[in-house]
Motif scaffolding. Structure first.
Motif, PDB file in Angstrom:
ATOM      1  N   ARG A   1       0.866  -1.189   0.000  1.00 45.80           N
ATOM      2  CA  ARG A   1       0.000   0.000   0.000  1.00 45.80           C
ATOM      3  C   ARG A   1       0.900   1.236   0.000  1.00 45.80           C
ATOM      4  NH1 ARG A   1      -4.928   1.149   0.137  1.00 45.80           N
ATOM      5  NH2 ARG A   1      -5.792   3.037   1.110  1.00 45.80           N
ATOM      6  N   VAL A   2       0.569   2.198  -0.857  1.00 52.28           N
ATOM      7  CA  VAL A   2       1.401   3.411  -0.969  1.00 52.28           C
ATOM      8  C   VAL A   2       0.522   4.657  -0.983  1.00 52.28           C
ATOM      9  CG1 VAL A   2       3.312   2.302  -2.210  1.00 52.28           C
ATOM     10  CG2 VAL A   2       1.400   3.287  -3.497  1.00 52.28           C
ATOM     11  N   LYS A   3       1.127   5.783  -0.599  1.00 49.89           N
ATOM     12  CA  LYS A   3       0.483   7.099  -0.716  1.00 49.89           C
ATOM     13  C   LYS A   3       1.336   7.942  -1.636  1.00 49.89           C
ATOM     14  CE  LYS A   3      -1.344   9.459   2.841  1.00 49.89           C
ATOM     15  NZ  LYS A   3      -1.440  10.351   4.044  1.00 49.89           N
ATOM     16  N   LEU A   4       0.709   8.618  -2.590  1.00 46.01           N
ATOM     17  CA  LEU A   4       1.421   9.461  -3.554  1.00 46.01           C
ATOM     18  C   LEU A   4       0.792  10.841  -3.572  1.00 46.01           C
ATOM     19  CD1 LEU A   4       1.413   6.834  -6.436  1.00 46.01           C
ATOM     20  CD2 LEU A   4       3.499   7.708  -5.399  1.00 46.01           C
ATOM     21  N   ALA A   5       1.585  11.855  -3.837  1.00 46.51           N
ATOM     22  CA  ALA A   5       1.063  13.229  -4.001  1.00 46.51           C
ATOM     23  C   ALA A   5       1.657  13.788  -5.282  1.00 46.51           C
ATOM     24  CB  ALA A   5       1.456  14.092  -2.820  1.00 46.51           C
ATOM     25  N   GLY A   6       0.793  14.397  -6.093  1.00 40.98           N
ATOM     26  CA  GLY A   6       1.317  14.938  -7.347  1.00 40.98           C
ATOM     27  C   GLY A   6       0.228  15.599  -8.152  1.00 40.98           C
ATOM     28  N   TRP A   7       0.491  15.641  -9.457  1.00 41.68           N
ATOM     29  CA  TRP A   7      -0.412  16.354 -10.367  1.00 41.68           C
ATOM     30  C   TRP A   7      -0.868  15.413 -11.485  1.00 41.68           C
ATOM     31  CZ3 TRP A   7       3.873  18.029  -7.974  1.00 41.68           C
ATOM     32  CH2 TRP A   7       3.773  19.202  -7.180  1.00 41.68           C
ATOM     33  N   VAL A   8      -2.085  15.646 -11.960  1.00 41.46           N
ATOM     34  CA  VAL A   8      -2.630  14.798 -13.028  1.00 41.46           C
ATOM     35  C   VAL A   8      -1.963  15.186 -14.340  1.00 41.46           C
ATOM     36  CG1 VAL A   8      -4.704  14.212 -14.341  1.00 41.46           C
ATOM     37  CG2 VAL A   8      -4.834  14.524 -11.843  1.00 41.46           C
ATOM     38  N   TYR A   9      -1.177  14.298 -14.897  1.00 44.10           N
ATOM     39  CA  TYR A   9      -0.417  14.578 -16.122  1.00 44.10           C
ATOM     40  C   TYR A   9      -1.215  14.144 -17.355  1.00 44.10           C
ATOM     41  CZ  TYR A   9       3.513  14.519 -19.408  1.00 44.10           C
ATOM     42  OH  TYR A   9       4.333  14.723 -20.478  1.00 44.10           O
ATOM     43  N   ARG A  10      -1.812  13.006 -17.273  1.00 46.12           N
ATOM     44  CA  ARG A  10      -2.659  12.507 -18.370  1.00 46.12           C
ATOM     45  C   ARG A  10      -3.873  11.814 -17.740  1.00 46.12           C
ATOM     46  NH1 ARG A  10       0.099  15.350 -20.850  1.00 46.12           N
ATOM     47  NH2 ARG A  10       1.608  14.942 -22.520  1.00 46.12           N
ATOM     48  N   LYS A  11      -4.967  11.740 -18.487  1.00 44.45           N
ATOM     49  CA  LYS A  11      -6.165  11.061 -17.970  1.00 44.45           C
ATOM     50  C   LYS A  11      -6.943  10.452 -19.136  1.00 44.45           C
ATOM     51  CE  LYS A  11     -10.702  12.098 -16.037  1.00 44.45           C
ATOM     52  NZ  LYS A  11     -11.631  13.208 -15.690  1.00 44.45           N
ATOM     53  N   ARG A  12      -7.439   9.213 -18.912  1.00 46.36           N
ATOM     54  CA  ARG A  12      -8.341   8.622 -19.895  1.00 46.36           C
ATOM     55  C   ARG A  12      -9.297   7.691 -19.172  1.00 46.36           C
ATOM     56  NH1 ARG A  12      -6.257   3.389 -21.282  1.00 46.36           N
ATOM     57  NH2 ARG A  12      -4.219   3.077 -20.299  1.00 46.36           N
ATOM     58  N   GLU A  13     -10.480   7.505 -19.760  1.00 44.67           N
ATOM     59  CA  GLU A  13     -11.478   6.617 -19.168  1.00 44.67           C
ATOM     60  C   GLU A  13     -11.716   5.454 -20.118  1.00 44.67           C
ATOM     61  OE1 GLU A  13     -13.967  10.370 -17.354  1.00 44.67           O
ATOM     62  OE2 GLU A  13     -14.943   8.388 -17.331  1.00 44.67           O
ATOM     63  N   VAL A  14     -11.745   4.252 -19.524  1.00 48.84           N
ATOM     64  CA  VAL A  14     -12.044   3.037 -20.306  1.00 48.84           C
ATOM     65  C   VAL A  14     -13.064   2.227 -19.505  1.00 48.84           C
ATOM     66  CG1 VAL A  14     -11.134   0.908 -21.320  1.00 48.84           C
ATOM     67  CG2 VAL A  14      -9.699   2.976 -21.275  1.00 48.84           C
ATOM     68  N   GLY A  15     -14.270   2.099 -20.032  1.00 47.66           N
ATOM     69  CA  GLY A  15     -15.321   1.363 -19.307  1.00 47.66           C
ATOM     70  C   GLY A  15     -15.578   1.999 -17.956  1.00 47.66           C
ATOM     71  N   LYS A  16     -15.534   1.211 -16.902  1.00 46.93           N
ATOM     72  CA  LYS A  16     -15.793   1.733 -15.548  1.00 46.93           C
ATOM     73  C   LYS A  16     -14.476   1.981 -14.816  1.00 46.93           C
ATOM     74  CE  LYS A  16     -20.288   1.407 -15.862  1.00 46.93           C
ATOM     75  NZ  LYS A  16     -21.009   2.691 -16.149  1.00 46.93           N
ATOM     76  N   LYS A  17     -13.450   2.384 -15.611  1.00 45.54           N
ATOM     77  CA  LYS A  17     -12.147   2.704 -14.990  1.00 45.54           C
ATOM     78  C   LYS A  17     -11.653   4.069 -15.467  1.00 45.54           C
ATOM     79  CE  LYS A  17     -10.443  -2.013 -14.270  1.00 45.54           C
ATOM     80  NZ  LYS A  17      -9.310  -2.956 -14.455  1.00 45.54           N
ATOM     81  N   VAL A  18     -10.961   4.754 -14.559  1.00 45.39           N
ATOM     82  CA  VAL A  18     -10.279   6.007 -14.925  1.00 45.39           C
ATOM     83  C   VAL A  18      -8.779   5.750 -14.761  1.00 45.39           C
ATOM     84  CG1 VAL A  18      -9.900   8.431 -14.346  1.00 45.39           C
ATOM     85  CG2 VAL A  18     -12.201   7.440 -14.133  1.00 45.39           C
TER      86      VAL A  18
END
Ligand SMILES: NC(=O)C[C@H]([NH3+])C(=O)NS(=O)(=O)OC[C@H]1O[C@@H](n2cnc3c(N)ncnc32)[C@H](O)[C@@H]1O
Ligand SMILES: [Mg+2]
Length: 430
Positions: free
Chosen positions: A18-35
């Motif tokens: 399990r990890v925690k990350l902090a950052g910025w959204v660089y790219r985004k795409r949606e496929v079916g019921k997933k982002v």
């Protein structure tokens, strides 16, 4: 500080953690019921997947995210060869710090637009790579300078005279007097060698250059060294050892960043001493043999240097320039009064001059004569002349343009990409 890991830490061997990350959204795409989000931080990128099945609340929030939204996410690492970095995070928690509806930089942004929004462009991974390479080059320089016994000093930027010609001075009002922005720390470094012998500084230098070329800025970062007891040949050895260490160390520590910009590393690997040395006379012969219209006594500009660099697969020196095209402080060649003991280091692949250096005139009367020949007033340089009255010694030094070095190492098409906020005749904002 958030207890987080970096994107680059998310590797297949962390599968199941399990990890925690902090950052910025660089790219985004949606496929079916997933982002699918590509998250960016200072270390690089990692794929983060939000699925309705795993956590519907986080999935719904992720659907609303815009490019460059700032987020903190938590989830479980899953090795996946299809992910850009071989592993991804299957997220079940999303904290949106600030959602961004529209980020102005798009894929088809022009270079001029990117410079208009340089404050936003800095965050791009390619720009971050440039700045990491520049950082590592300077860290390497500091390593070498420390182990070779050089003292860092901190010269003034507000000065009263020219070093490299009055035509490129930026003048400013200094209370009831006139001051200028420093073109070079050299003269002050020369004063420092009588106590410290081997000194260096990294300062911004300013040139009111109207020339709009790919290698000129009006403000650039200038790494300068000065050493007592050294002649031109000694300082050339210092230059090639320093540049070689900077380049090889950066190849070792930043290879992947460099390969983002160039695949062929040959000329960088070739940057090991001794660098080739040719005289100005030989340079003129080479240029003339290649059909360049240039006569002995003329200066070589960017175009001539570009042609000359075609002959070399590593940085190289040109030494022994004619006196009348070089600065007042350079020592006359005792074997040929038409020349000075000066040498430039040129980078291959068309980049040309990255270092200007010389042995300095250490005789009081000869220096006065050179100042007068250049149409300058010796009274403006009395302090500098004093250095030739009280225990004068042979001494030499040089200046390396850091952005020019970065531009060559990364094969950038303009030095402006090698500095955080470039300053040129037409650009002062942001
Ligand atoms: N301490 C010294 O001996 C330095 C000496 N006073 C000097 O300033 N030499 S130089 O003008 O060739 O500039 C040195 C280097 O500084 C860089 N330089 C010089 N001018 C610029 C501009 N306008 N933009 C970017 N980089 C520049 C370039 O790499 C030059 O080789
Ligand atoms: Mg120069």
């Amino acid at each position: 500080m958030i207890d987080k890991v970096y994107c680059a830490d998310v590797k297949p061997e962390l599968e199941g953690q399990r990890v925690k990350l902090a950052g910025w959204v660089y790219r985004k795409r949606e496929v079916g019921k997933k982002v699918f989000i590509v998250l960016r931080d200072s270390s690089g990128i990692v794929q983060v997947v939000f699925s309705k099945e795993l956590n519907e609340e986080a999935y719904k929030e992720a659907k609303k995210l815009g490019i460059e939204s700032s987020v903190i996410i938590e989830g479980t690492v899953k090795a996946d060869p299809r992910a850009p970095t071989g592993a991804e995070v299957q997220a079940d928690k999303l904290q949106v710090i600030q959602n961004v509806d529209f980020f102005p930089i798009t894929k088809d942004a022009s270079p001029e637009f990117l410079l208009d929004v340089r404050h936003l462009h800095l965050r791009s991974p390619k720009v971050a790579s440039i700045m990491k390479v520049k950082d590592t080059l300077m860290q390497a320089a500091r390593e070498w300078l420390l182990q070779d016994g050089w003292y860092e000093v901190f010269p003034p930027i507000l000065v009263t005279g020219a070093v490299e010609g009055g035509s490129t001075l930026f003048k400013l009002k200094y209370f009831d007097r006139t001051a200028y922005l420093s073109q070079s720390a050299q003269l002050y470094l020369e004063a420092a060698i009588f106590g410290l012998e081997k000194v260096w500084s990294l300062t911004p230098s300013f040139r009111a250059e109207k020339s709009r070329t790919r290698r000129h800025l009006t403000e650039f970062w200038h790494l300068e060294l000065e050493a007592a007891w050294m002649d031109l040949w000694d300082i050339m050895k210092v230059e090639e050892e320093l540049v070689s260490y900077m380049v090889q160390r950066t190849l070792e520590l930043r290879k992947s960043d460099i390969e983002t910009f160039r695949k062929d590393l040959t000329t960088l690997k070739n940057a090991v001493p001794p660098f080739p040395r040719i005289s100005y006379d030989e340079a003129i012969d080479i240029l003339q043999s290649k059909g360049v219209q240039i006569e002995w006594g003329e200066d070589m500009g960017a175009d001539e240097e570009r042609v000359l660099t075609e002959e070399f697969e590593s940085p190289f020196f040109v030494y022994g320039y004619p006196k009348h095209i070089k600065a007042f402080y350079m020592k006359e060649d005792p074997e040929d009064p038409r020349k000075v003991l000066a040498a430039d280091m040129l980078a291959p692949e068309g980049y040309g001059e990255i270092i200007g250096g010389s042995q300095r005139e250490d005789d009081y009367d000869k220096l006065v004569q050179r100042i007068l020949e250049e149409g300058m007033n010796p009274e403006d340089y009395q302090w500098y002349l004093d250095l030739r009255k009280y225990g004068s010694v042979p001494h030499s030094g040089f200046g390396l343009g850091l952005e020019r070095l970065v531009a060559w190492v990364l094969k950038l098409d303009h030095v402006r990409w090698a500095t955080l906020f470039p300053r040129t005749p037409s650009r002062l904002y942001p």
